[in-house]
Design an enzyme around this catalytic site. Structure first.
Site, PDB file in Angstrom:
ATOM      1  N   ASP A 145      13.229  51.777 -30.701  1.00  0.00           N
ATOM      2  CA  ASP A 145      14.101  52.406 -31.694  1.00  0.00           C
ATOM      3  C   ASP A 145      14.651  51.411 -32.705  1.00  0.00           C
ATOM      4  OD1 ASP A 145      13.710  54.538 -30.022  1.00  0.00           O
ATOM      5  OD2 ASP A 145      15.839  55.041 -29.808  1.00  0.00           O
ATOM      6  N   HIS A 171      14.382  48.689 -27.948  1.00  0.00           N
ATOM      7  CA  HIS A 171      14.692  48.545 -29.374  1.00  0.00           C
ATOM      8  C   HIS A 171      13.896  47.392 -29.977  1.00  0.00           C
ATOM      9  CE1 HIS A 171      18.100  50.736 -27.687  1.00  0.00           C
ATOM     10  NE2 HIS A 171      18.208  51.292 -28.886  1.00  0.00           N
TER      11      HIS A 171
HETATM   12 NI    NI Z   1      19.138  53.940 -32.252  1.00  0.00          NI
END
Ligand code: NI
Length: 478
Positions: free
Chosen positions: A286, A431
């Site tokens: 992400d 991430h």
């Molecule tokens: Ni996020």
């Protein structure tokens, strides 16, 4: 080639005639003659050099050298680009062959004279244009000096003149472990299919030649990729130089996607056959694309032959459109993580819609494709967000394993967290904005593979889940 025989120094000498007549009239001709150094033999005729620039192969010239001595003739046609990084290695290779030929001639000079035989070296270039300024060349050298049989060597090159370089194997093909072993298998099958070659093959020599992809000798057209082996390299000399040609239909899955796009070939989606008993998971990244972390993650995924899903922020995509494109080109999936990472449950419906749509349109603009699903920032989700996602036809995807990489900026901790909570059917949250996540990835992929996990994109996992009753992953809150 027309041959005529003339008398010189009281001996018969075979001489090649009409060399220039070989070349197409469409070519422009510049002739540079220079006095060659008086090399090794007694009476070598000065080497004649002709450089022809081509209209059908822009940027590529052909330099032709002919030379004749009492005991040999020599004909070399070599590609020439005016870029020394490309030209020098080719030049060196030719120089080596020429010198070794002339040395050999010298050794057998007496025999040549006694038998009234002229040794011969012939180096030709066959050119295939893939697209403008990207060429596949085969430098084919045939020499006959002493023995009854001549020897053939082939050296292929793929040149990208837009980038002024000779392409390495890694520029042309995917070189993750799985792809390499698939390609080796295809070449092996190709050899087995040809009885005139297969009966002469030495398996151990073949394995040696295939071991390091950097040493593969590759030429290609838009219809096939060929792998070359010199006479005697992997088989008894009787098999000659060996060329294994594999149809593009089969090779297309192993082309480097960036290269495939350059030459205008589209890599079809690989049909995924899923094993109902398989341990499938989807890795998700992400908040990117990020200028330095995303490329590192892509590199690791590519080395391991793993595909993943990237939930991108529209605001990041706007800054790094080529990274977004690269993600898609390398076979990964892109999802929408909204434009600016706001908590959607705190926004009016019209703002929620804007956050999602603006991000989707940035992704479309950068990559040519719309995102396949939506992951709301912070996993913040309610009925109102769900309604809009349905309206926009975006499945809402959460996660079932949180790597906690946003909290634990430590590769070991990230690995530990995932390996102790992962399960078949898992969607793993990570991430691609933290360097520590990129640090964790090589070991993570190795550990997951060791435990038998295989990797799907979120969309593939959803399809599999619907088939196999895994999930649901839609609308799971935190
Ligand atoms: Ni996020």
């Amino acid at each position: 080639m027309k041959r005529r025989t003339i008398k010189r120094n009281g001996r018969q000498i075979k001489r090649h005639n009409n060399l220039l007549g070989l070349f197409s009239l469409t070519m422009l001709i510049a002739v540079i003659a220079f006095g060659a150094s008086q090399l090794f033999t007694k009476n070598p005729e000065a080497a004649k050099e002709v450089v022809m620039s081509s209209e059908i192969y822009p940027g590529l010239n052909l330099k032709t050298t002919t030379q004749e001595a009492d005991t040999y003739t020599l004909f070399v046609s070599q590609p020439y680009t005016n870029n020394k990084d490309i030209d020098e290695p080719i030049e060196e290779l030719i120089e080596q062959q020429r010198n070794s030929f002339i040395r050999e001639v010298k050794e057998v000079e007496r025999t040549l004279v006694e038998n009234d035989f002229s040794a011969h070296l012939n180096i030709q270039t066959a050119t295939t244009k893939l697209v403008d300024k990207i060429y596949s060349l085969e430098l084919k050298s045939y020499q006959i000096a002493g023995g009854a049989n001549g020897a053939t060597r082939i050296q292929p090159f793929v040149l990208d003149l837009n980038e002024s370089k000779r392409l390495a194997t890694a520029d042309i093909l995917k070189l993750d472990d799985d792809s390499v072993s698939d390609i080796q298998e295809l070449i092996h099958e190709g050899i087995q299919k040809d009885p005139e070659v297969s009966e002469y093959i030495f398996e151990d020599l073949f394995q040696d030649a295939m071991e390091n992809p950097d040493n593969w000798k590759i030429s290609m057209s838009l219809d096939s990729v060929s792998f070359h082996f010199n006479q005697g390299q992997i088989a008894a000399g009787a098999a000659g130089a060996i060329k294994v040609e594999i149809a593009m239909e089969e090779m297309i899955y192993y082309l480097n996607p960036v290269f495939a796009e350059k030459i205008g070939l589209e890599i079809p989606e690989e049909p995924v056959t899923l094993d109902p008993e398989g341990k499938y998971i989807a890795l998700t990244f992400d908040d990117g694309p990020h200028a330095t972390v995303t490329p590192r993650i892509l590199e690791t995924l590519s080395q391991h032959g793993v595909t993943a899903t990237f939930y991108m922020l529209g605001s990041q995509v706007e800054y790094y459109p080529s990274l977004a494109k690269q993600v898609l080109d390398e076979g990964h999936e892109i999802g929408d993580h909204t434009l600016s990472h706001k908590d959607l449950t705190r926004l009016a419906q019209s703002q929620v819609k804007e956050e999602i749509q603006n991000s989707s349109s940035n992704i479309l603009e950068a990559t040519g494709s719309l995102p396949k699903s939506l992951r709301p920032p912070y996993g913040a989700f309610n009925d109102s967000v769900g309604e809009i996602a349905r309206e926009l036809d975006l499945p809402v995807i959460m996660w079932s394993v949180d790597s906690l990489d946003w909290k634990n900026r430590d590769a070991k901790a990230i690995n530990h967290e995932i390996m102790t909570t992962v399960h078949p059917g898992a969607i793993v949250l990570m991430h691609d904005i933290h360097a520590t996540t990129a640090d964790a990835l090589p070991q993570l992929l190795t550990s997951l593979k060791n435990e038998g996990y295989e990797f799907l994109t979120v969309t593939q996992l959803l399809e599999f889940g619907e088939l196999e009753g895994i999930g649901p992953h839609r609308g799971i809150g935190q």
